[in-house]
Design a protein around this motif. Structure first.
Motif, PDB file in Angstrom:
ATOM      1  N   UNK A  51     -57.416 108.586 -17.252  1.00 15.93           N
ATOM      2  CA  UNK A  51     -58.800 108.570 -16.789  1.00 15.93           C
ATOM      3  C   UNK A  51     -59.674 107.701 -17.678  1.00 15.93           C
ATOM      4  N   UNK A  52     -60.652 107.020 -17.064  1.00 16.08           N
ATOM      5  CA  UNK A  52     -61.617 106.289 -17.888  1.00 16.08           C
ATOM      6  C   UNK A  52     -62.483 107.269 -18.668  1.00 16.08           C
ATOM      7  N   UNK A  53     -63.105 106.754 -19.715  1.00 15.25           N
ATOM      8  CA  UNK A  53     -63.939 107.569 -20.609  1.00 15.25           C
ATOM      9  C   UNK A  53     -64.858 108.538 -19.874  1.00 15.25           C
ATOM     10  N   UNK A  54     -65.532 108.019 -18.856  1.00 10.31           N
ATOM     11  CA  UNK A  54     -66.563 108.837 -18.208  1.00 10.31           C
ATOM     12  C   UNK A  54     -65.992 110.027 -17.458  1.00 10.31           C
ATOM     13  N   UNK A  66     -63.247 111.805 -18.615  1.00  8.51           N
ATOM     14  CA  UNK A  66     -62.399 112.624 -19.471  1.00  8.51           C
ATOM     15  C   UNK A  66     -63.013 113.990 -19.655  1.00  8.51           C
TER      16      UNK A  66
END
Lengths: 82, 467
Positions: free
Chosen positions: B291-294, B296
């Protein structure tokens, strides 16, 4: 972006989560969490802010390598160069 | 009672609140859950919702007034009633001049200034019924409610956002184009006797509070009348630091009262357990890697979900103790302890935390933390928690023995996740372990039930995929 610009962007992102911090007095080789009152939520928001400014997505597995400002900037410089 | 919007109780220790701003005005149609006012308590400035449908008939309390919890703040007419139709047309009799005892015009700063040069802004003061009728009619034709379209002005909010009084007028100006161009004869203001400066009652009060001499203030109301925002613009701005300190002081006092009451009234008992978080962290790592940072999810969110979900199995830890008895709650609205930068603690609710999908819970948590730190929490979030969690792991604390927030009956404490020696199948291994504690009200539960609750939380954390 050269390393100094990256560093400046990182410090701006840090100010967003910790507005009371004085970026100029931050020690580059001491862990963030020892110098500032930031929790895991703040740290995540900080990395999201860094990503927005510098364009680098940092994998979760790398978090332990990024505890200091110098480490983080170094990692970002390498990521952008590679 | 239907038709009445009262000052809500937003916390265990709240006896009174200050109405800071109205977000609606007479004639506005409201639905359940609409934000209608900003109320300030000792802990926070909070946007408050109305829980009835109807049409706002009368605003009974002026901005800036402090009233006891339960005081009627506004009257509503059920939508579709004759009286409601009357309110919309501006003929509703109840809207006439407020009782003198209230002191100030009820519409003081509720009506935002219309922005165009032709529009005469409504100077707040005792309204005459005919003036209201004239002012309301043109508004009906044009898009109403610029006030509710605007976020509560920062002046009403906690100063951590750094806004000073002098910025308030700009924020209060509506984003919507000017609606009512009521004829200036309809503008009502304090009668100007000889030598008396034209100013609204609310403006006078603000001038007293801020130490501003009205003679030196330029009024922007009709005929040069001074309005509250003119006074605020003229006042020396409180330094953001001073305002922030005042807010922190109020927060500390609120906390002190709540905690003292808790220890006075609640017979606390404490239980602790250690939980192996290996399964949870492994599952989370695999999930976040994709998953991308946003998107997580933090371990804290999983812990919150487990704490909330387990409460469904042991209802004695979730609910309120009031009037000598325990009222269990069907839903779990999990209070989350959030530290406010610069000092202070609030514990607003994550609504339905036990049943919300994990992604949504994480997103809600991020939003809640952000708003808590900015000082823009909602009334429901402050009064809703049925169980609270305090997670001090990031501070390096191993175990927490907390103080329950009345009228809740339990507080879950989470410490730092640390690698510790652990025994698995007869061998000593290293596992990430966390200390989980329960502080509980012995009038609602006992050690046996409390122990079952902690065991339920621990069990859920061994199967994170089911959370």
């Amino acid at each position: 972006m050269n390393p100094d610009q990256i560093r400046a962007q990182v410090l701006e992102a840090l100010s967003d989560v910790a507005p009371e911090a004085d970026p100029s007095s931050l020690e580059g080789d001491v862990p963030f969490r020892d110098q500032l009152d930031i929790d895991s939520m703040d740290f995540l928001n900080f990395l999201i802010g860094v990503n927005q400014r510098v364009g680098v997505e940092i994998p979760e597995a790398d978090y332990p390598k990024l505890e200091t400002l110098d480490d983080l900037v170094g990692c970002l410089v390498a990521a952008r160069a590679g | 009672m239907t038709g009445e919007f009262r000052m809500p109780s937003l916390g265990a220790d709240m006896d009174e609140g200050k109405l800071v701003e109205w977000l609606v005005e007479p004639g506005d149609r409201v639905a359940r859950g609409d934000l209608v006012a900003v109320v300030e308590t000792s802990k926070a400035a909070v946007e408050v919702e109305v829980w009835e449908e109807g049409v706002v008939a009368e605003l009974c309390v002026a901005p800036g007034t402090t009233v006891p919890v339960g005081t009627v703040l506004a009257r509503l007419e059920p939508a579709g009633s004759e009286a409601a139709a009357g309110a919309l047309a501006g003929e509703e009799p109840g809207v006439a001049a407020p009782p003198a005892a209230r002191g100030e015009g009820p519409l003081a700063s509720a009506r935002p200034p219309a922005a165009g040069p032709a529009a005469a802004p409504s100077a707040p003061s005792e309204p005459a019924p005919s003036a209201r009728a004239a002012a309301a009619a043109p508004r009906e034709a044009a898009p109403p409610r610029p006030a509710s379209a605007v976020a509560p002005p920062p002046a009403a909010q906690a100063p951590p956002s750094g806004v000073t009084g002098s910025e308030a007028p700009a924020e209060v100006a509506p984003a919507a184009p000017p609606a009512a161009t009521a004829p200036s004869t309809s503008e009502v203001e304090a009668p100007a006797g000889p030598g008396r400066v034209r100013a609204s009652p609310y403006a006078r009060r603000r001038a007293r509070e801020l130490g501003v001499d009205l003679a030196g203030v330029r009024g922007t109301g009709s005929h040069g009348a001074i309005r509250a925002q003119d006074v605020e613009a003229a006042a020396p701005p409180p330094s953001p630091a001073a305002a922030a300190e005042a807010r922190r002081e109020a927060m500390r006092e609120g906390m002190a009262r709540a905690m003292a009451r808790s220890k006075r009234e609640i017979p606390h008992y404490y239980l602790g357990t250690q939980v192996d978080l290996g399964a949870t962290l492994e599952w989370l790592e695999a999930r976040n890697a994709e998953r991308p940072l946003a998107e997580r999810i933090l371990p804290a969110a999983l812990l919150l979900k487990a704490v909330a979900a387990a409460a469904a199995e042991v209802p004695e830890v979730n609910g309120f103790y009031r009037d000598g008895r325990f009222e269990p709650s069907d839903a779990v609205h999990l209070g989350v302890g959030i530290s406010v930068r610069g000092g202070g603690l609030v514990a607003p609710a994550l609504i339905d935390a036990g049943t919300k999908p994990l992604d949504a819970l994480m997103a809600d948590l991020r939003d809640l933390v952000a708003r808590a730190r900015k000082g823009s929490l909602r009334g429901r979030e402050m009064s809703a928690p049925t169980l609270t969690v305090t997670n001090l792991g990031d501070q390096g604390v191993r175990a927490v023995f907390g103080v329950i927030y009345p009228p809740q009956v339990a507080l879950v404490g989470v410490g730092k996740v640390e690698d510790r020696p652990w025994v698995v199948d007869g061998a000593v291994v290293v596992r990430p372990v966390v200390d989980l504690s329960l502080a509980a009200d012995h009038r609602a539960s006992d050690g046996h039930r409390g122990g079952r609750y902690l065991a339920a939380v621990a069990k859920k954390l061994q199967r994170p995929e089911s959370l």
